[in-house]
Design a protein around this motif. Structure first.
Motif, PDB file in Angstrom:
ATOM      1  N   ARG A   1       0.998  -4.679   3.809  1.00  0.00           N
ATOM      2  CA  ARG A   1      -0.415  -4.788   4.588  1.00  0.00           C
ATOM      3  C   ARG A   1      -0.290  -6.003   5.631  1.00  0.00           C
ATOM      4  O   ARG A   1      -1.000  -6.001   6.467  1.00  0.00           O
ATOM      5  CB  ARG A   1      -1.506  -4.972   3.619  1.00  0.00           C
ATOM      6  CG  ARG A   1      -1.561  -3.475   2.810  1.00  0.00           C
ATOM      7  CD  ARG A   1      -2.707  -3.521   1.817  1.00  0.00           C
ATOM      8  NE  ARG A   1      -4.139  -3.935   2.507  1.00  0.00           N
ATOM      9  CZ  ARG A   1      -5.042  -4.581   2.129  1.00  0.00           C
ATOM     10  NH1 ARG A   1      -4.569  -5.351   0.835  1.00  0.00           N
ATOM     11  NH2 ARG A   1      -6.065  -4.796   2.595  1.00  0.00           N
ATOM     12  N   THR A   2       0.674  -6.923   5.363  1.00  0.00           N
ATOM     13  CA  THR A   2       0.582  -8.367   5.983  1.00  0.00           C
ATOM     14  C   THR A   2       1.434  -8.080   7.408  1.00  0.00           C
ATOM     15  O   THR A   2       1.302  -8.231   8.321  1.00  0.00           O
ATOM     16  CB  THR A   2       1.164  -9.238   5.363  1.00  0.00           C
ATOM     17  OG1 THR A   2       2.415  -9.123   4.629  1.00  0.00           O
ATOM     18  CG2 THR A   2       0.142  -9.674   3.907  1.00  0.00           C
ATOM     19  N   SER A   3       2.521  -7.259   7.433  1.00  0.00           N
ATOM     20  CA  SER A   3       3.442  -7.315   8.223  1.00  0.00           C
ATOM     21  C   SER A   3       3.369  -5.912   8.825  1.00  0.00           C
ATOM     22  O   SER A   3       3.822  -5.603   9.997  1.00  0.00           O
ATOM     23  CB  SER A   3       4.867  -7.385   7.912  1.00  0.00           C
ATOM     24  OG  SER A   3       5.431  -6.555   6.929  1.00  0.00           O
ATOM     25  N   GLY A   4       2.990  -4.811   8.061  1.00  0.00           N
ATOM     26  CA  GLY A   4       3.036  -3.427   8.890  1.00  0.00           C
ATOM     27  C   GLY A   4       4.195  -2.637   8.486  1.00  0.00           C
ATOM     28  O   GLY A   4       4.199  -1.540   8.876  1.00  0.00           O
ATOM     29  N   VAL A   5       5.334  -3.155   7.888  1.00  0.00           N
ATOM     30  CA  VAL A   5       6.566  -2.690   7.915  1.00  0.00           C
ATOM     31  C   VAL A   5       6.454  -1.912   6.730  1.00  0.00           C
ATOM     32  O   VAL A   5       5.889  -2.157   5.600  1.00  0.00           O
ATOM     33  CB  VAL A   5       7.475  -3.818   7.599  1.00  0.00           C
ATOM     34  CG1 VAL A   5       8.906  -3.166   7.227  1.00  0.00           C
ATOM     35  CG2 VAL A   5       7.574  -4.553   9.066  1.00  0.00           C
ATOM     36  N   SER A   6       6.963  -0.600   6.673  1.00  0.00           N
ATOM     37  CA  SER A   6       7.291   0.342   5.692  1.00  0.00           C
ATOM     38  C   SER A   6       8.586   0.212   4.893  1.00  0.00           C
ATOM     39  O   SER A   6       9.529  -0.159   5.817  1.00  0.00           O
ATOM     40  CB  SER A   6       6.966   1.800   6.255  1.00  0.00           C
ATOM     41  OG  SER A   6       5.570   1.918   6.739  1.00  0.00           O
ATOM     42  N   GLN A   7       8.494   0.437   3.595  1.00  0.00           N
ATOM     43  CA  GLN A   7       9.871   0.419   2.783  1.00  0.00           C
ATOM     44  C   GLN A   7       9.755   1.588   1.741  1.00  0.00           C
ATOM     45  O   GLN A   7       8.799   2.054   1.668  1.00  0.00           O
ATOM     46  CB  GLN A   7       9.974  -0.923   2.239  1.00  0.00           C
ATOM     47  CG  GLN A   7       9.913  -2.187   3.107  1.00  0.00           C
ATOM     48  CD  GLN A   7      10.418  -3.390   2.225  1.00  0.00           C
ATOM     49  OE1 GLN A   7      11.044  -3.426   1.381  1.00  0.00           O
ATOM     50  NE2 GLN A   7       9.534  -4.394   2.621  1.00  0.00           N
ATOM     51  N   ALA A   8      10.738   1.908   1.520  1.00  0.00           N
ATOM     52  CA  ALA A   8      10.859   3.076   0.390  1.00  0.00           C
ATOM     53  C   ALA A   8      11.773   2.530  -0.973  1.00  0.00           C
ATOM     54  O   ALA A   8      12.660   1.752  -0.784  1.00  0.00           O
ATOM     55  CB  ALA A   8      11.439   4.175   0.874  1.00  0.00           C
ATOM     56  N   LEU A   9      11.610   3.090  -2.198  1.00  0.00           N
ATOM     57  CA  LEU A   9      12.573   2.843  -3.274  1.00  0.00           C
ATOM     58  C   LEU A   9      12.418   3.940  -4.053  1.00  0.00           C
ATOM     59  O   LEU A   9      11.587   4.910  -3.994  1.00  0.00           O
ATOM     60  CB  LEU A   9      12.034   1.512  -3.825  1.00  0.00           C
ATOM     61  CG  LEU A   9      10.722   1.579  -4.602  1.00  0.00           C
ATOM     62  CD1 LEU A   9      10.748   2.138  -6.116  1.00  0.00           C
ATOM     63  CD2 LEU A   9      10.309   0.012  -4.660  1.00  0.00           C
ATOM     64  N   ASP A  10      13.433   3.948  -4.585  1.00  0.00           N
ATOM     65  CA  ASP A  10      13.812   5.351  -5.737  1.00  0.00           C
ATOM     66  C   ASP A  10      13.671   4.753  -7.146  1.00  0.00           C
ATOM     67  O   ASP A  10      14.145   3.761  -7.374  1.00  0.00           O
ATOM     68  CB  ASP A  10      15.066   6.030  -5.461  1.00  0.00           C
ATOM     69  CG  ASP A  10      15.076   6.945  -4.044  1.00  0.00           C
ATOM     70  OD1 ASP A  10      13.889   7.103  -3.565  1.00  0.00           O
ATOM     71  OD2 ASP A  10      16.014   7.226  -3.503  1.00  0.00           O
ATOM     72  N   ALA A  11      13.369   5.519  -7.971  1.00  0.00           N
ATOM     73  CA  ALA A  11      13.336   5.184  -9.459  1.00  0.00           C
ATOM     74  C   ALA A  11      13.325   6.472 -10.144  1.00  0.00           C
ATOM     75  O   ALA A  11      13.031   7.677  -9.792  1.00  0.00           O
ATOM     76  CB  ALA A  11      11.959   4.564  -9.546  1.00  0.00           C
TER      77      ALA A  11
ATOM     78  N   VAL B   1      12.255   9.818  -8.141  1.00  0.00           N
ATOM     79  CA  VAL B   1      10.951   9.728  -7.529  1.00  0.00           C
ATOM     80  C   VAL B   1      11.090   8.692  -6.654  1.00  0.00           C
ATOM     81  O   VAL B   1      11.482   7.678  -6.765  1.00  0.00           O
ATOM     82  CB  VAL B   1       9.712   9.376  -8.574  1.00  0.00           C
ATOM     83  CG1 VAL B   1       8.468   9.134  -7.721  1.00  0.00           C
ATOM     84  CG2 VAL B   1       9.570  10.006  -9.730  1.00  0.00           C
ATOM     85  N   LYS B   2      10.688   9.193  -5.135  1.00  0.00           N
ATOM     86  CA  LYS B   2      10.642   8.208  -3.906  1.00  0.00           C
ATOM     87  C   LYS B   2       9.517   7.981  -3.591  1.00  0.00           C
ATOM     88  O   LYS B   2       8.492   8.539  -3.675  1.00  0.00           O
ATOM     89  CB  LYS B   2      11.631   9.102  -2.837  1.00  0.00           C
ATOM     90  CG  LYS B   2      11.502   8.008  -1.499  1.00  0.00           C
ATOM     91  CD  LYS B   2      11.794   8.936  -0.438  1.00  0.00           C
ATOM     92  CE  LYS B   2      12.149   8.191   0.828  1.00  0.00           C
ATOM     93  NZ  LYS B   2      12.604   8.825   1.975  1.00  0.00           N
ATOM     94  N   VAL B   3       9.019   6.548  -3.299  1.00  0.00           N
ATOM     95  CA  VAL B   3       7.848   5.738  -3.207  1.00  0.00           C
ATOM     96  C   VAL B   3       7.970   5.293  -1.943  1.00  0.00           C
ATOM     97  O   VAL B   3       8.959   4.049  -1.846  1.00  0.00           O
ATOM     98  CB  VAL B   3       7.252   5.184  -4.311  1.00  0.00           C
ATOM     99  CG1 VAL B   3       5.948   4.238  -3.904  1.00  0.00           C
ATOM    100  CG2 VAL B   3       7.054   5.725  -5.565  1.00  0.00           C
ATOM    101  N   VAL B   4       7.024   5.503  -0.867  1.00  0.00           N
ATOM    102  CA  VAL B   4       7.028   4.796   0.468  1.00  0.00           C
ATOM    103  C   VAL B   4       5.831   3.948   0.403  1.00  0.00           C
ATOM    104  O   VAL B   4       4.728   4.298  -0.019  1.00  0.00           O
ATOM    105  CB  VAL B   4       7.034   5.494   1.419  1.00  0.00           C
ATOM    106  CG1 VAL B   4       7.121   4.941   2.855  1.00  0.00           C
ATOM    107  CG2 VAL B   4       8.328   6.446   1.612  1.00  0.00           C
TER     108      VAL B   4
ATOM    109  N   GLU C   1       0.882  -1.338   0.008  1.00  0.00           N
ATOM    110  CA  GLU C   1       0.008   0.056  -0.119  1.00  0.00           C
ATOM    111  C   GLU C   1       0.910   1.209  -0.161  1.00  0.00           C
ATOM    112  O   GLU C   1       1.697   1.366   0.834  1.00  0.00           O
ATOM    113  CB  GLU C   1      -0.823   0.295   1.054  1.00  0.00           C
ATOM    114  CG  GLU C   1      -1.971   1.202   1.193  1.00  0.00           C
ATOM    115  CD  GLU C   1      -2.608   0.994   2.348  1.00  0.00           C
ATOM    116  OE1 GLU C   1      -3.608   2.086   2.623  1.00  0.00           O
ATOM    117  OE2 GLU C   1      -2.617   0.169   3.385  1.00  0.00           O
ATOM    118  N   VAL C   2       0.803   1.916  -0.899  1.00  0.00           N
ATOM    119  CA  VAL C   2       1.624   3.262  -1.021  1.00  0.00           C
ATOM    120  C   VAL C   2       0.985   4.281  -0.313  1.00  0.00           C
ATOM    121  O   VAL C   2       0.017   4.606  -0.183  1.00  0.00           O
ATOM    122  CB  VAL C   2       1.436   3.583  -2.634  1.00  0.00           C
ATOM    123  CG1 VAL C   2       2.282   5.199  -2.778  1.00  0.00           C
ATOM    124  CG2 VAL C   2       2.328   2.811  -3.424  1.00  0.00           C
ATOM    125  N   THR C   3       1.967   4.847   0.448  1.00  0.00           N
ATOM    126  CA  THR C   3       1.578   5.760   1.606  1.00  0.00           C
ATOM    127  C   THR C   3       2.077   7.230   1.299  1.00  0.00           C
ATOM    128  O   THR C   3       1.635   8.089   1.808  1.00  0.00           O
ATOM    129  CB  THR C   3       2.062   5.576   2.807  1.00  0.00           C
ATOM    130  OG1 THR C   3       3.450   5.234   3.093  1.00  0.00           O
ATOM    131  CG2 THR C   3       1.280   4.121   3.305  1.00  0.00           C
TER     132      THR C   3
END
Length: 535
Positions: free
Chosen positions: A311-321, A304-307, A293-295
């Protein structure tokens, strides 16, 4: 650098597709829609990355094509399935809707319901082309049956009229009236002598009129007594009185199959519409991350950074493209934290979404005993229609769609409790097919305005629903343009927002714009690097 040299460099680095897109951008080619395959070089996106938000048809097309064009692709999908609105539910599927208890589908083996799109017109060559390319088997979808009905409690004394009778009796009466007008000279100012001479016999055949040009009924509308052996002659039905036809609320539905989008031949994937996203999934090798789920979306210089949150673990991650292709429905995108320019944010937030409901039941195929094989009975009201399956004909059980309504009435209907929605749909089937409402079991309700990560079936630009082919809204125009390194895409940004073909067209356009941009960058970089080296 001359324009010709510039385009030659784009073609050399990005292939035909990039050159085509660049020429379109520069106004050197007409802007007619095309559904042909993309022809990008595998080197087009070399060294460039793209994150695609949403794994609906637009996102899957973008991922499929861009990875083949050399881009490093990552797809983020908030759901636990691919396909977006392309959603087929079958035994064990879970229906999650905001504000409602979850439903678990309990259909028998082989029975399924296409909760979203359920047919593909033969002129949707883009989507059909991917079906061929991905090895998705298709079968004919029977979109119209003359054995189905038009029905209204207030029309024809509450008795259903078979579609064949509604169509052919109406045609007969109108042909009679027009023939009378021609023969009385009422159209002498509009028709030449030769045209009159040709029109009158055509009307006689078109309406199946008698020798004195009166409509007295036609076998085209069906038999009151079926012809048999020896002297068992057939007897045509008595025509429905013209006044009763004109007063019938559903008479306009006899024109349904005349719409270009509804004309035969129509297709459907064998086994359910979700066979199409499954085909893309088999073909795409790039990471496709579910339950992502994009927040937050942050655009900064060069990336562009996307966080996103798992939804299963609740852990947030980020990636750049280097680029982002955003296919998220606008009504959902409006809730995501972004640093888009204010006019872009305002445009996203300003677009309302329509309402659409589907209710399906499993049932013995009683309708086939009434010679209904596929097609639709039009009933109006909150449920709108009854749609009969055209897959697995003559099998024991099937899925009867007892409601498919959109627009303002669908909004009010979706506000009813689910049990009440089911009861209303069941009741309509009972009035249309008396005694068979008890055959309906295992109901499934889908109110698209409540479906997470959709929140509606399609946008309502200008408050006018689907508006196929004629969308020209300021917000629509703005969102069809790139915002820095972010590109918005999807059926909702096409002239066919309710069709998968619109997603294909929009994805192709977006891919072309990015390919053209990358190729232009490559085309101007070599001289600059050479100058820096010399210094």
């Amino acid at each position: 650098m001359s324009r010709r040299a510039f385009l030659n460099r784009i073609a050399a680095s990005g292939g035909y597709g990039a050159a085509y897109s660049a020429m379109m951008t520069m106004g050197l080619l007409p802007t007619a829609a095309r559904a042909g395959p993309l022809a990008l070089s595998p080197q087009t996106g070399r060294g460039k990355s793209v994150v695609i938000l949403g794994a609906g048809i637009a996102g899957l097309v973008a991922a499929y094509e861009m990875e083949r064009a050399g881009f490093r692709v990552t797809v983020l999908e908030a759901r636990d399935r691919l396909g977006g609105r392309n959603w087929t539910v079958r035994n064990g599927s879970r229906i999650e809707m905001n504000g409602e208890a979850d439903q678990t589908v309990s259909f028998s083996e082989g029975v399924y319901m296409n909760a979203g799109p359920a047919r593909i017109p033969s002129h949707h060559e883009g989507l059909l082309g991917y079906c061929r390319k991905l090895g998705v088997p298709l079968e004919v979808e029977v979109n119209s049956s003359r054995s189905a009905y038009i029905y209204s409690e207030t029309g024809n004394g509450g008795k259903p009229i078979q579609m064949r009778q509604g169509v052919n009796d109406t045609r007969g009466y109108i042909s009679e009236l027009l023939a009378k007008a021609v023969n009385k000279g009422a159209l002498d100012q509009d028709l030449s002598v030769d045209e009159k001479a040709r029109l009158v016999p055509f009307l006689r055949g078109y309406g199946d009129l008698s020798e004195d040009f009166k409509f007295k009924g036609t076998e085209r509308s069906g038999f009151a007594k079926i012809p048999g052996a020896a002297s068992q002659f057939g007897e045509r039905r008595a025509p429905v009185p013209f006044g009763d036809l004109l007063a019938h609320p559903q008479l306009g539905s006899t024109l349904f199959e005349d719409s270009l989008y509804m004309q035969a031949t129509m297709f459907q994937p064998v086994g359910g519409m979700d066979r199409i996203p499954a085909g893309f999934e088999r073909a795409i090798v790039s990471p496709v991350i579910r339950n992502a789920e994009v927040t937050q979306i942050r655009q900064r210089e060069g990336a562009v950074k996307v966080v996103w949150r798992d939804r299963t673990s609740g852990v947030s991650q980020a990636l750049d493209a280097d680029y982002a292709v955003v296919t998220v429905p606008l009504v959902v995108l409006a809730k995501i934290d972004t640093n888009f320019a204010q006019p872009v944010k305002a445009a996203i937030a300003a677009v309302p979404y329509d309402y659409s409901n589907k209710i399906g039941f499993e049932s013995p195929r009683f309708w086939e005993k009434q010679q209904i094989y596929g097609g639709i009975s039009f009933v109006g009201g909150e449920t709108s229609l009854v749609w009969y399956p055209s897959a697995d004909l003559h099998s024991e059980r099937g899925m009867l769609l007892a409601c498919y309504g959109s627009g303002p009435r669908a909004r009010g209907f979706s506000e009813r409790p689910l049990a009440e929605q089911v009861a209303i749909a069941r009741g309509v089937v009972g009035r249309l097919h008396p005694g068979h409402e008890g055959d309906l079991s295992k109901p499934v309700v889908v109110n698209w305005n409540k479906v997470p990560f959709s929140l509606g079936p399609w946008p309502s630009f200008g408050g006018r629903g689907g508006q196929e082919g004629h969308i020209d809204d300021p917000n629509y125009r703005l969102l069809n343009e790139p915002h820095g390194r972010v590109y918005f895409s999807g059926a909702h940004l096409s002239q066919m927002p309710g069709w998968q073909e619109g997603a294909v067209f929009s994805a192709h356009r977006t891919i072309g714009l990015i390919a053209s941009r990358v190729a232009q960058t490559v085309a101007v970089e070599p001289p600059r690097r050479a100058a820096l080296a010399a210094s």
